[in-house]
Design an enzyme around this catalytic site. Structure first.
Site, PDB file in Angstrom:
ATOM      1  N   LYS A 174      -5.471 -10.339  -5.203  1.00 35.76           N
ATOM      2  CA  LYS A 174      -5.432  -9.428  -6.347  1.00 35.76           C
ATOM      3  C   LYS A 174      -4.106  -9.002  -6.546  1.00 35.76           C
ATOM      4  CE  LYS A 174      -6.521  -4.874  -7.993  1.00 35.76           C
ATOM      5  NZ  LYS A 174      -5.531  -5.210  -8.950  1.00 35.76           N
TER       6      LYS A 174
ATOM      7  N   GLU B  41      -1.633  -1.658   5.311  1.00 37.91           N
ATOM      8  CA  GLU B  41      -0.191  -0.868   5.224  1.00 37.91           C
ATOM      9  C   GLU B  41       0.032   0.114   4.251  1.00 37.91           C
ATOM     10  OE1 GLU B  41       3.061  -0.416   4.235  1.00 37.91           O
ATOM     11  OE2 GLU B  41       3.434  -2.446   3.783  1.00 37.91           O
TER      12      GLU B  41
ATOM     13  N   CYS C  23       7.547   1.901   0.506  1.00 40.50           N
ATOM     14  CA  CYS C  23       6.590   2.773   1.356  1.00 40.50           C
ATOM     15  C   CYS C  23       7.346   3.092   2.509  1.00 40.50           C
ATOM     16  CB  CYS C  23       5.417   1.785   1.893  1.00 40.50           C
ATOM     17  SG  CYS C  23       5.835   0.104   2.584  1.00 40.50           S
TER      18      CYS C  23
HETATM   19  P1  NDP Z   1      -3.011   2.060  -4.920  1.00 44.59           P
HETATM   20  O1  NDP Z   1      -3.189   2.041  -3.536  1.00 44.59           O
HETATM   21  O2  NDP Z   1      -4.140   2.749  -5.820  1.00 44.59           O
HETATM   22  O3  NDP Z   1      -2.927   0.302  -5.445  1.00 44.59           O
HETATM   23  C1  NDP Z   1      -2.590  -0.578  -4.461  1.00 44.59           C
HETATM   24  C2  NDP Z   1      -3.372  -1.772  -4.854  1.00 44.59           C
HETATM   25  O4  NDP Z   1      -4.743  -1.474  -4.504  1.00 44.59           O
HETATM   26  C3  NDP Z   1      -3.385  -2.213  -6.158  1.00 44.59           C
HETATM   27  O5  NDP Z   1      -3.440  -3.819  -6.411  1.00 44.59           O
HETATM   28  C4  NDP Z   1      -4.660  -1.522  -6.835  1.00 44.59           C
HETATM   29  O6  NDP Z   1      -5.084  -2.088  -7.913  1.00 44.59           O
HETATM   30  C5  NDP Z   1      -5.591  -1.853  -5.784  1.00 44.59           C
HETATM   31  N1  NDP Z   1      -6.842  -0.839  -5.539  1.00 44.59           N
HETATM   32  C6  NDP Z   1      -6.646   0.476  -6.031  1.00 44.59           C
HETATM   33  N2  NDP Z   1      -7.777   0.995  -5.630  1.00 44.59           N
HETATM   34  C7  NDP Z   1      -8.587   0.191  -5.310  1.00 44.59           C
HETATM   35  C8  NDP Z   1     -10.003   0.165  -4.637  1.00 44.59           C
HETATM   36  N3  NDP Z   1     -10.717   1.257  -4.470  1.00 44.59           N
HETATM   37  N4  NDP Z   1     -10.404  -0.868  -4.081  1.00 44.59           N
HETATM   38  C9  NDP Z   1      -9.647  -1.940  -3.806  1.00 44.59           C
HETATM   39  N5  NDP Z   1      -8.546  -2.226  -4.603  1.00 44.59           N
HETATM   40  C10 NDP Z   1      -8.084  -1.001  -5.077  1.00 44.59           C
HETATM   41  O7  NDP Z   1      -1.784   2.604  -5.398  1.00 44.59           O
HETATM   42  P2  NDP Z   1      -1.308   3.041  -6.767  1.00 44.59           P
HETATM   43  O8  NDP Z   1      -0.629   1.880  -7.566  1.00 44.59           O
HETATM   44  O9  NDP Z   1      -2.138   3.791  -7.491  1.00 44.59           O
HETATM   45  O10 NDP Z   1       0.013   3.943  -6.512  1.00 44.59           O
HETATM   46  C11 NDP Z   1      -0.399   5.523  -6.295  1.00 44.59           C
HETATM   47  C12 NDP Z   1       0.513   6.020  -5.044  1.00 44.59           C
HETATM   48  O11 NDP Z   1       0.173   5.157  -3.919  1.00 44.59           O
HETATM   49  C13 NDP Z   1       1.981   5.913  -5.091  1.00 44.59           C
HETATM   50  O12 NDP Z   1       2.413   6.716  -5.892  1.00 44.59           O
HETATM   51  C14 NDP Z   1       2.577   5.697  -3.773  1.00 44.59           C
HETATM   52  O13 NDP Z   1       2.523   6.952  -3.045  1.00 44.59           O
HETATM   53  C15 NDP Z   1       1.546   4.889  -3.040  1.00 44.59           C
HETATM   54  N6  NDP Z   1       1.632   3.621  -2.907  1.00 44.59           N
HETATM   55  C16 NDP Z   1       2.244   3.151  -1.764  1.00 44.59           C
HETATM   56  C17 NDP Z   1       2.478   1.810  -1.507  1.00 44.59           C
HETATM   57  C18 NDP Z   1       2.945   1.378  -0.157  1.00 44.59           C
HETATM   58  O14 NDP Z   1       3.509   0.288  -0.162  1.00 44.59           O
HETATM   59  N7  NDP Z   1       2.848   1.868   0.945  1.00 44.59           N
HETATM   60  C19 NDP Z   1       2.452   0.931  -2.567  1.00 44.59           C
HETATM   61  C20 NDP Z   1       1.914   1.495  -3.777  1.00 44.59           C
HETATM   62  C21 NDP Z   1       1.609   2.816  -3.898  1.00 44.59           C
HETATM   63  P3  NDP Z   1      -4.628  -1.644  -9.274  1.00 44.59           P
HETATM   64  O15 NDP Z   1      -3.165  -1.890  -9.426  1.00 44.59           O
HETATM   65  O16 NDP Z   1      -5.469  -2.523 -10.261  1.00 44.59           O
HETATM   66  O17 NDP Z   1      -4.957  -0.203  -9.508  1.00 44.59           O
END
Ligand code: NDP
Length: 810
Positions: free
Chosen positions: A191, A266, A300
């Site tokens: 996904k 991660e 990240c």
């Molecule tokens: P999320 O952790 O919400 O999203 C990452 C992925 O997980 C996306 O594909 C998202 O889908 C999916 N997802 C979200 N909620 C669920 C769930 N309950 N069950 C399964 N899959 C889920 O990150 P965000 O995009 O909301 O970003 C928010 C914050 O997270 C950022 O500001 C940053 O601080 C952090 N972040 C950290 C990252 C890293 O690499 N360490 C990467 C991205 C974000 P969808 O996109 O459809 O919401």
């Protein structure tokens, strides 16, 4: 503007990359369907989501919004495909992965443009960093597919893998997930993040072009609540691999607890960028640009905390401000910009909110004098000085181009500040003194440490976190183990249920591996009352009375009371964890010394072989031959880990740079462990020995039914020079004590060999500090068999790999 004007101002002109190829491709394909079973399919919901170009704020594409029915369809075909994909020879899978790598190179420019359009990253980065790294990842893993049979002999794929990726490196995260999974023989349902699906959909086309068998790779776009959660909760998914926020990672840990799914996470970071006063400050400035303004700081492992030695701070900040004034924020497809767009208005708002909070908290804000473009979502590079380490901006992941700076005086203070975070993903250390840099690197609790460089990645070198940055590694040989399981687990499950194609149930005992039934006389029970020898708990090298003041009876097979042990409670566990922490010097001692002590334990156990065998018989009713075999294997096992102590050493990677990466397995820290009921001595030794061999200290809960074999070890430990606090033993009710250990924030890993319910309890409780868990879900092992009871599987669980990047040359 004339040429002369340009010479006078030295202003850059725009250098736009053509968007047409990307836009035409989008036009020809939309609305985009789901890639399931090698075909494009309309979403069951009939719904579509809009993908927006962050550089303009305008709609870019319509992408399918799948629901749980689509996820179910994808998992079903992935399961079917697994039956043949998992059995293909490594060479065949290598050919497919190689074809993907070539396909990515052939479509590199289109992928780079799509990624910039969809995510807002500068084209310079997508073209020169993201996409080449993606191709490299597939080439590298084509190699592991080829070598799997010889280099991962005894391992099998896990089955169907659900993969959930974020928006910050859409295609690169896809590659990090899909390449090792396919190489090891798994099939995948991936996904993408809802903001950034396009490069994954182009990748699906490349999969199709490469002639992949249907169902091996499935791409299901949609919302987290519909697709992500359905994937996480799907009963026929064997593993979840996730990259994203710590909060969502924690939810996934809880949701998968007890399900038997393998999990790698991660997560976030707040990585320190440590500058000593002898560093080359001009290089440092360029390093900072790469650390926090690469990908708009939406990384990240971004070096978002600048820690500077006090005496050079003013000079460095001045240089940094001068450099920031010349950074260029602009349209992602302009080749002459440094910083592109923030992925969404929501993220932009969140960055602004945290920056406002920083100002309110009293930090000093500095931003360049120029303004960002008004169309699209942009944020200027930002520096905070006068930041107090406890403030929000110093602690939370801002995930934007915002740097917070703090100062330190001594190297010890630098380490303390660097580790003052709940995260542990990465760090960089800047000093011209290699002795100092290499002294500091191992002291920082982080999965990657870059010396005089930053944000370097390569497929050969594993990446992943400590602490709340998650667990598991991506890349390197260590990353492969996230996608395999011991083959005996698969074989045992197949023997139990031949229709199961994947061997989903770990660790089932087969007739072949089951311990022999008692068929000889039992050694003990002379009918006389046993001499009272109630052992206490063993904490900090001393026997300690249980806080509860209670004892619990230990009964033999004939229900005769054969002894009593202390009834440990929450307070005893806390004391034991404290003692284990105090013994952390164990990790910094030499491996040679640890080996000596393990040999010494074996020696002292051997002297008392008969006595230990008798005790096993007495508690379990097993025949003397069997009990003796258990003691002998325990002694041999101690020898094995004494041997491994100075041989499980890590490797040196040679990524494509002038330099080397040291991949060092480091101890986890304090490991809590609930030992299995079966094999009361061997189970205990099989867990404690690898853990302490690798430099961990342990709090062990011995077999609940037969704890006396472990408590009899007190004297062995005391006479074997085991330093106080390295091994702590708390007897009592396994699940009650395990929960306390799993919840404890100062315990870094928890191993649990008990019931399925207990395993679930441990996984749920571990989500607090995201500690790594290893649970058996009620499936016993044959601890006598070397294949199941010892080896690198145990050493891997006892360590986490730190990659230290050391470039060299002038
Ligand atoms: P999320 O952790 O919400 O999203 C990452 C992925 O997980 C996306 O594909 C998202 O889908 C999916 N997802 C979200 N909620 C669920 C769930 N309950 N069950 C399964 N899959 C889920 O990150 P965000 O995009 O909301 O970003 C928010 C914050 O997270 C950022 O500001 C940053 O601080 C952090 N972040 C950290 C990252 C890293 O690499 N360490 C990467 C991205 C974000 P969808 O996109 O459809 O919401």
């Amino acid at each position: 503007m004339t040429v002369m004007d340009i010479f006078k101002t030295m202003e850059y002109g725009p250098a736009p990359e053509a968007a047409e190829a990307g836009l035409d491709w989008i036009k020809a394909h939309q609305p985009f369907g789901l890639f399931i079973n090698g075909k494009w399919k309309k979403p069951a919901s009939g719904q579509y989501m809009e993908s927006v170009n962050p550089g303009s704020g305008k709609a870019l594409a319509r992408v399918a919004a799948a629901n749980s029915a689509d996820v179910d369809a994808a998992v079903t075909v992935a399961r079917k495909a697994f039956t043949s994909w998992g059995k293909l020879p490594g060479h065949a899978r290598a050919r497919y992965l190689y074809a993907l790598a070539r396909g990515i190179q052939k479509h590199a420019r289109l992928l780079a443009v799509l990624e910039s359009l969809d995510n807002g990253k500068p084209i310079r980065e997508t073209r020169d960093i993201d996409i080449p790294l993606v191709a490299r990842h597939f080439y590298y893993h084509a190699g592991w597919a080829q070598l799997m049979e010889s280099e991962l002999a005894g391992y099998a794929p896990v089955g169907v893998v659900g993969q959930i990726i974020p928006w910050n490196f859409p295609l690169l995260m896809l590659a990090w997930k899909i390449a090792p999974a396919l190489a090891m023989g798994n099939t995948v349902v991936l996904k993408p993040a809802r903001y950034t699906s396009l490069s994954a959909l182009k990748f699906a086309e490349i999969v199709h072009e490469a002639g992949f068998p249907a169902g091996v790779v499935n791409i299901v776009t949609g919302e987290a609540s519909a697709v992500g959660e359905a994937l996480v909760n799907h009963p026929d998914v064997n593993k979840i691999a996730f990259t994203g926020s710590t909060e969502v990672g924690r939810n996934i840990r809880r949701a998968t607890a007890g399900s038997g799914k393998k999990l790698s996470l991660e997560l976030g970071g707040k990585s320190p960028f440590v500058v000593f006063d002898d560093a080359d400050l001009d290089s440092v400035v360029e390093g900072v640009v790469d650390a926090i303004w690469f990908n708009q700081g939406q990384v990240c492992c971004a070096g978002s905390r600048l820690l500077v030695q006090e005496n050079v701070a003013v000079r460095l900040f001045a240089k940094l401000r001068a450099r920031m004034e010349h950074l260029r924020v602009g349209k992602p497809l302009d080749k002459a910009i440094d910083i592109g767009a923030i992925v969404s208005p929501g993220q932009l708002k969140e960055i602004q909110r945290l920056v406002d909070q920083g100002v309110q908290e009293g930090a000093t804000l500095w931003q360049p004098s120029w303004a960002c473009p008004t169309e699209g979502y942009f944020f200027p590079p930002t520096l905070f000085t006068n930041v107090s380490p406890a403030t929000t901006i110093a602690q939370v992941e801002i995930f934007g181009p915002v740097l917070v700076a703090m100062t330190f005086r001594t190297p010890a203070e630098a380490v303390e500040l660097a580790n003052n975070t709940r995260y542990g993903l990465a760090a960089s250390v800047w000093s011209e003194n290699i002795n100092l840099a290499l002294d500091i690197a191992p002291k920082i609790k982080a999965g990657s440490v870059w010396v005089n460089c930053t944000n370097l990645f390569d497929a050969s070198s594993g990446f992943g976190g400590y602490r709340e940055s998650g667990f598991g590694r991506e890349g390197g040989k260590e990353g492969l183990f996230e996608y395999v399981k011991p083959a005996w687990e698969r074989d045992a499950a197949l023997a139990q249920d031949p229709s199961s194609s994947d061997g989903h149930q770990p660790g089932a005992v087969t007739a072949e591996t089951a311990p022999e039934e008692a068929d000889e006389e039992i050694l003990v029970d002379d009918g006389l009352p046993a001499i009272d020898r109630t052992p206490k708990l063993y904490i900090g090298g001393k026997q300690a009375r249980p806080d509860s003041g209670y004892s619990r009876g230990v009964y033999g097979p004939q229900k005769r009371l054969i002894g009593q042990v202390g009834e440990g409670n929450r307070k005893d566990i806390r004391n034991a964890v404290e003692a284990a922490h105090k013994a952390s010097g164990w990790a910094v001692g030499t491996a040679h010394n640890r080996a000596q002590i393990l040999y010494y334990i074996a020696e002292n156990l051997a002297v008392r072989e008969q006595e230990f065998a008798r005790r096993i018989s007495e508690q379990t009713g097993r025949v003397s031959r069997d009990a003796q075999a258990e003691v002998q294997v325990a002694i041999s096992r101690l020898f094995s880990y004494a041997a491994w102590t100075d041989k499980y050493e890590g490797v040196v990677h040679r990524p494509p740079l002038r330099g080397a990466v040291l991949a060092l397995p480091e101890p986890m820290g304090v490991i809590g462990m609930a030992c299995p009921d079966e094999y009361p001595l061997l189970g205990f030794i099989s867990l404690v020995a690898p853990a302490i061999a690798m430099g961990n200290t342990v709090v062990a809960i011995p077999s609940q039914q037969a704890p006396l074999s472990a408590t009899d070890c007190y004297q062995v430990l005391e006479t074997s020079d085991v330093p106080a606090g390295v091994i702590n033993i708390v007897t009592g009710e396994r699940d009650v004590l395990s929960k306390v250990l799993a919840e404890h924030d100062d315990v870094e890993a928890m191993w649990y060999f008990g019931s399925r319910e207990g395993g679930k309890l441990v996984e749920l409780a571990s989500a607090g500090n995201m500690k790594r868990t290893w649970v058996s879900y009620g499936h016993p092992r044959n601890w006598l068999a070397r294949e199941q009871g010892e080896g690198q599987e145990f050493l891997r669980e006892a360590t986490q790999v730190k990659n230290i990047w050391i470039p060299y040359g002038e």
